[in-house]
Write a protein that holds these residues in place. Sequence first.
Motif, PDB file in Angstrom:
ATOM      1  N   THR A  45    -122.781   0.953  35.511  1.00 39.56           N
ATOM      2  CA  THR A  45    -123.288   1.090  34.840  1.00 39.56           C
ATOM      3  C   THR A  45    -123.742   0.312  33.702  1.00 39.56           C
ATOM      4  OG1 THR A  45    -122.145   2.542  34.278  1.00 39.56           O
ATOM      5  CG2 THR A  45    -123.576   3.287  35.660  1.00 39.56           C
ATOM      6  N   GLY A  46    -122.644  -0.208  32.985  1.00 40.12           N
ATOM      7  CA  GLY A  46    -122.135  -0.418  31.263  1.00 40.12           C
ATOM      8  C   GLY A  46    -121.733  -0.070  30.308  1.00 40.12           C
ATOM      9  N   ILE A  47    -121.825   1.203  31.060  1.00 38.76           N
ATOM     10  CA  ILE A  47    -121.036   1.873  30.057  1.00 38.76           C
ATOM     11  C   ILE A  47    -119.671   2.686  30.777  1.00 38.76           C
ATOM     12  CG2 ILE A  47    -121.502   4.471  29.468  1.00 38.76           C
ATOM     13  CD1 ILE A  47    -124.556   4.061  30.025  1.00 38.76           C
ATOM     14  N   PRO A  48    -118.814   3.024  29.646  1.00 42.21           N
ATOM     15  CA  PRO A  48    -117.461   3.329  30.301  1.00 42.21           C
ATOM     16  C   PRO A  48    -117.156   4.419  30.335  1.00 42.21           C
ATOM     17  CG  PRO A  48    -117.358   1.686  27.881  1.00 42.21           C
ATOM     18  CD  PRO A  48    -118.956   1.969  28.567  1.00 42.21           C
ATOM     19  N   THR A  49    -116.261   4.379  32.346  1.00 40.51           N
ATOM     20  CA  THR A  49    -115.822   5.429  32.590  1.00 40.51           C
ATOM     21  C   THR A  49    -114.535   5.629  33.120  1.00 40.51           C
ATOM     22  OG1 THR A  49    -117.891   6.547  32.878  1.00 40.51           O
ATOM     23  CG2 THR A  49    -115.955   7.422  34.603  1.00 40.51           C
ATOM     24  N   VAL A  50    -113.722   5.914  32.780  1.00 42.95           N
ATOM     25  CA  VAL A  50    -112.892   6.182  33.127  1.00 42.95           C
ATOM     26  C   VAL A  50    -111.924   7.085  33.926  1.00 42.95           C
ATOM     27  CG1 VAL A  50    -109.769   6.061  32.771  1.00 42.95           C
ATOM     28  CG2 VAL A  50    -111.640   5.031  31.607  1.00 42.95           C
ATOM     29  N   GLY A  51    -111.776   7.031  35.492  1.00 36.60           N
ATOM     30  CA  GLY A  51    -111.162   8.035  35.854  1.00 36.60           C
ATOM     31  C   GLY A  51    -109.634   8.598  36.118  1.00 36.60           C
ATOM     32  N   ALA A  52    -109.622   9.874  35.625  1.00 40.29           N
ATOM     33  CA  ALA A  52    -108.041   9.543  35.697  1.00 40.29           C
ATOM     34  C   ALA A  52    -107.642  10.907  37.204  1.00 40.29           C
ATOM     35  CB  ALA A  52    -107.623  10.360  34.899  1.00 40.29           C
ATOM     36  N   LEU A  53    -106.370  10.426  37.633  1.00 41.87           N
ATOM     37  CA  LEU A  53    -105.749  11.618  38.933  1.00 41.87           C
ATOM     38  C   LEU A  53    -104.907  11.607  38.114  1.00 41.87           C
ATOM     39  CD1 LEU A  53    -106.539  12.700  41.728  1.00 41.87           C
ATOM     40  CD2 LEU A  53    -105.301  10.570  42.496  1.00 41.87           C
ATOM     41  N   ALA A  54    -103.642  13.148  38.689  1.00 38.26           N
ATOM     42  CA  ALA A  54    -102.887  13.666  38.106  1.00 38.26           C
ATOM     43  C   ALA A  54    -102.305  14.246  38.440  1.00 38.26           C
ATOM     44  CB  ALA A  54    -102.947  13.038  36.263  1.00 38.26           C
ATOM     45  N   TRP A  55    -101.158  14.175  38.691  1.00 36.23           N
ATOM     46  CA  TRP A  55    -100.144  15.681  39.494  1.00 36.23           C
ATOM     47  C   TRP A  55     -98.626  15.019  39.307  1.00 36.23           C
ATOM     48  CZ3 TRP A  55    -100.961  10.518  41.824  1.00 36.23           C
ATOM     49  CH2 TRP A  55    -100.171  10.347  42.464  1.00 36.23           C
ATOM     50  N   ASP A  56     -97.569  16.877  39.831  1.00 38.74           N
ATOM     51  CA  ASP A  56     -96.575  17.485  39.195  1.00 38.74           C
ATOM     52  C   ASP A  56     -95.830  17.031  40.391  1.00 38.74           C
ATOM     53  OD1 ASP A  56     -93.949  17.439  38.105  1.00 38.74           O
ATOM     54  OD2 ASP A  56     -94.577  18.979  37.058  1.00 38.74           O
ATOM     55  N   PRO A  57     -95.210  16.185  40.450  1.00 39.04           N
ATOM     56  CA  PRO A  57     -93.545  15.880  42.143  1.00 39.04           C
ATOM     57  C   PRO A  57     -92.834  17.386  42.022  1.00 39.04           C
ATOM     58  CG  PRO A  57     -94.314  13.361  41.168  1.00 39.04           C
ATOM     59  CD  PRO A  57     -95.017  14.354  40.366  1.00 39.04           C
ATOM     60  N   ALA A  58     -93.290  17.597  41.072  1.00 36.89           N
ATOM     61  CA  ALA A  58     -91.632  18.574  39.936  1.00 36.89           C
ATOM     62  C   ALA A  58     -92.648  20.624  41.033  1.00 36.89           C
ATOM     63  CB  ALA A  58     -91.328  18.552  39.406  1.00 36.89           C
ATOM     64  N   LEU A  72     -97.082  20.496  27.922  1.00 42.70           N
ATOM     65  CA  LEU A  72     -97.190  19.097  27.513  1.00 42.70           C
ATOM     66  C   LEU A  72     -97.919  18.776  25.820  1.00 42.70           C
ATOM     67  CD1 LEU A  72    -100.266  18.601  30.259  1.00 42.70           C
ATOM     68  CD2 LEU A  72     -98.369  17.980  30.238  1.00 42.70           C
ATOM     69  N   ASP A  73     -98.074  19.606  25.332  1.00 42.99           N
ATOM     70  CA  ASP A  73     -98.657  19.887  24.320  1.00 42.99           C
ATOM     71  C   ASP A  73     -99.833  18.790  23.812  1.00 42.99           C
ATOM     72  OD1 ASP A  73     -97.680  19.837  21.049  1.00 42.99           O
ATOM     73  OD2 ASP A  73     -96.836  18.336  20.710  1.00 42.99           O
ATOM     74  N   ILE A  74    -100.198  19.770  25.060  1.00 41.71           N
ATOM     75  CA  ILE A  74    -101.738  18.476  24.575  1.00 41.71           C
ATOM     76  C   ILE A  74    -102.650  20.191  24.479  1.00 41.71           C
ATOM     77  CG2 ILE A  74    -103.769  17.576  25.512  1.00 41.71           C
ATOM     78  CD1 ILE A  74    -101.863  15.995  26.953  1.00 41.71           C
ATOM     79  N   PRO A  75    -103.176  20.381  23.082  1.00 45.37           N
ATOM     80  CA  PRO A  75    -103.629  22.349  22.976  1.00 45.37           C
ATOM     81  C   PRO A  75    -105.426  22.090  23.882  1.00 45.37           C
ATOM     82  CG  PRO A  75    -104.489  20.401  21.308  1.00 45.37           C
ATOM     83  CD  PRO A  75    -103.491  18.817  22.089  1.00 45.37           C
ATOM     84  N   VAL A  76    -105.360  22.985  24.398  1.00 42.68           N
ATOM     85  CA  VAL A  76    -106.073  23.157  25.176  1.00 42.68           C
ATOM     86  C   VAL A  76    -106.559  24.878  24.626  1.00 42.68           C
ATOM     87  CG1 VAL A  76    -107.381  24.522  27.142  1.00 42.68           C
ATOM     88  CG2 VAL A  76    -105.998  22.500  27.130  1.00 42.68           C
ATOM     89  N   ARG A 136     -93.525  12.076  29.655  1.00 41.68           N
ATOM     90  CA  ARG A 136     -91.634  12.930  29.711  1.00 41.68           C
ATOM     91  C   ARG A 136     -91.830  13.760  30.466  1.00 41.68           C
ATOM     92  NH1 ARG A 136     -93.502  10.897  23.948  1.00 41.68           N
ATOM     93  NH2 ARG A 136     -94.797  13.344  23.533  1.00 41.68           N
ATOM     94  N   ASN A 137     -92.862  14.736  31.015  1.00 42.55           N
ATOM     95  CA  ASN A 137     -93.314  15.405  31.833  1.00 42.55           C
ATOM     96  C   ASN A 137     -92.809  15.254  33.188  1.00 42.55           C
ATOM     97  OD1 ASN A 137     -93.061  18.420  29.883  1.00 42.55           O
ATOM     98  ND2 ASN A 137     -94.593  16.737  29.151  1.00 42.55           N
ATOM     99  N   GLY A 138     -93.083  14.536  33.902  1.00 43.18           N
ATOM    100  CA  GLY A 138     -92.649  14.028  35.361  1.00 43.18           C
ATOM    101  C   GLY A 138     -93.861  14.039  35.778  1.00 43.18           C
ATOM    102  N   ILE A 139     -95.264  13.533  34.903  1.00 42.89           N
ATOM    103  CA  ILE A 139     -96.436  13.988  35.509  1.00 42.89           C
ATOM    104  C   ILE A 139     -96.668  12.306  35.947  1.00 42.89           C
ATOM    105  CG2 ILE A 139     -99.101  15.000  35.633  1.00 42.89           C
ATOM    106  CD1 ILE A 139     -97.526  16.606  33.618  1.00 42.89           C
ATOM    107  N   GLU A 140     -97.549  12.731  37.155  1.00 35.82           N
ATOM    108  CA  GLU A 140     -97.760  11.371  37.660  1.00 35.82           C
ATOM    109  C   GLU A 140     -99.065  10.597  37.405  1.00 35.82           C
ATOM    110  OE1 GLU A 140     -95.948   8.394  39.370  1.00 35.82           O
ATOM    111  OE2 GLU A 140     -94.571   9.394  39.957  1.00 35.82           O
TER     112      GLU A 140
END
Length: 588
Positions: free
Chosen positions: A254-267, A55-59, A240-244
């Motif tokens: 709440t008035g405080i921003p929260t973003v939910g993220a659901l991700a998966w790779d069909p491949a 992914l080129d996202i460092p962990v 770029r890696n085909g991840i949904e």
Amino acid sequence: MQKKIIALGPCPKHYTYDQDKACTPEETVARFQNRLRASRLDVLKEIRRIDNGRLDIPVYFSMCGEDALRIIGNKKQMGKGSTPEQSRASACMELGERFSFFSFLREADNFLIGDYAAMESEGYPVLPIESLLQSVHDASLPPERLRQLLAGLPLRWTWALRLADATPLLVPFSWFYAINEFNGPSAGNTYEEAVLQGISEVVERHVCALITRDRIVTPAIDPASIADPVAQELLAKFRRNGIEVHLRDFSLDTGIPTVGALAWDPATFPRLSEIVYTAGTTPGATKALIRALTEVAQLAGDFNSGSNYVASGLPKPLSLDEVDYVVASDRTIGLNEMADLQDDDIFREVNNCVAALRRQNLDVLVVDTTHPELGIPAVYTIIPGAHFRERAMGGNAALFAAKLAADLLAGEELDAKLAAMQAVLPDAYYLHFYRGRHLYEQGRADAALACFDQAMGLQPAPEDLPYLYSYQGSCLRDLARYDEAIAVLRQGLDCDEERPDIHNTLGVCCYKTGRHGEAVHAFRRATELNPASAIDYANLALNLEQLGEREAAIANYEIALSQDATIGFAMERLAGLLAAVDAGGKMS
């Protein structure tokens, strides 16, 4: 007991690239390492990058030194960020946060011991008992009845600052730790940073708990509305890696921003990856989005490594059907339509969040957990009334009082307290449960089973059924009534499939009855839900060996022993399998 109360003040931001901080990530790491050297604490062994680069996202991992391993119990803490520098800094601060918090828990001088009457008789400004009722959403139990149920319990109390009016209060730490556990600790370059992070984490858990419980359909976020270049690039790396990736506005009211993220790779799903479901909360929607996306990368193992993550604020779905309410959406909004509490000063952002929560009748309490030698600003944030998945959802303060009694008392004292509670609440199923648990811990499985059966006959709350089934199954296992245990444990999984303890006990019972294929399924699921459980990997390997799957058995024995080298049967059986390979040249 030392009265430690934090003081907050202006804290301008000096780094805003992918997170908002008081200094750059390079400065964060340098300060952390300098303080480690000055303290001579063995907290950090090394910082290691662990993503495989897809992914080129460092962990990064921060690997624990001996002092941290002894205090925390975990070998590593994970960090996230859009850059290697920020991910390294995150891993360091996560380690500092956990080391400080668990050190705080171990230090007796941080606490006073007693019940409400004892603290009030000493003249301390104690948190109103109504806040305890609010914390578990109990609108029916009178405050004086709760006071009666808590009477005589050796609660641990500590000082906290109520941020809304800067008032120091003595709070019953034991009560809130039973709800929040280690959700709420945070650390930062400054106290302002640490407090904002703590508030954000508790709010994130709160909205996620409500959305999960009620299967709330939330607005979709239009990817075309994302203008920030860091957020755009992170999203592009997934695409770029085909991840949904599905992005949702989880802020609720709440008035405080929260973003939910659901991700998966069909491949690669489900062979080499999982559905990753997480969220991010900050005063600004863009940084909340970035936090959510980097959290996805942190948990996902690049979507091709076969790794398993441990679910926390949100459940880990096995299929998209389980989260259809997330994939579906009733409307789409722009990112700029979400709540916005951003400011150039972190202290003002703290005040903005506190004011937003006050509008929901929620107070923020902050405990100073800074380690006296490490000196990294660290806090524990408590918001009475915030929800948390699996705890404090049932609206029953008396149940929590019983839980505390079972946790804080033992032997005859516990028996007497449970009996006194039962005199007040004769039909409370959970008192039978805790009496049964006490008997079970004494090795009295027969007597314990009778208590659990009594509890089952008193209409327990649905969320407590898995606990009862789990203990019933364990009693039946210990009594060698394996077929009965299997039936009960499967009922427990019908209530909550995400219980590694139930899968473990079920696997043992299946093994004992020669059902090795079913045991493999149970232990494999247990390792998926709790990848840190060495004994489940060892048990999985043992049953694979029984089925003749020796290569898979070797692999799982090795995983088990890499986590816990003291599992005797795993060492012996692995040595036997490897000797057979050496003798035969190949695995039959």
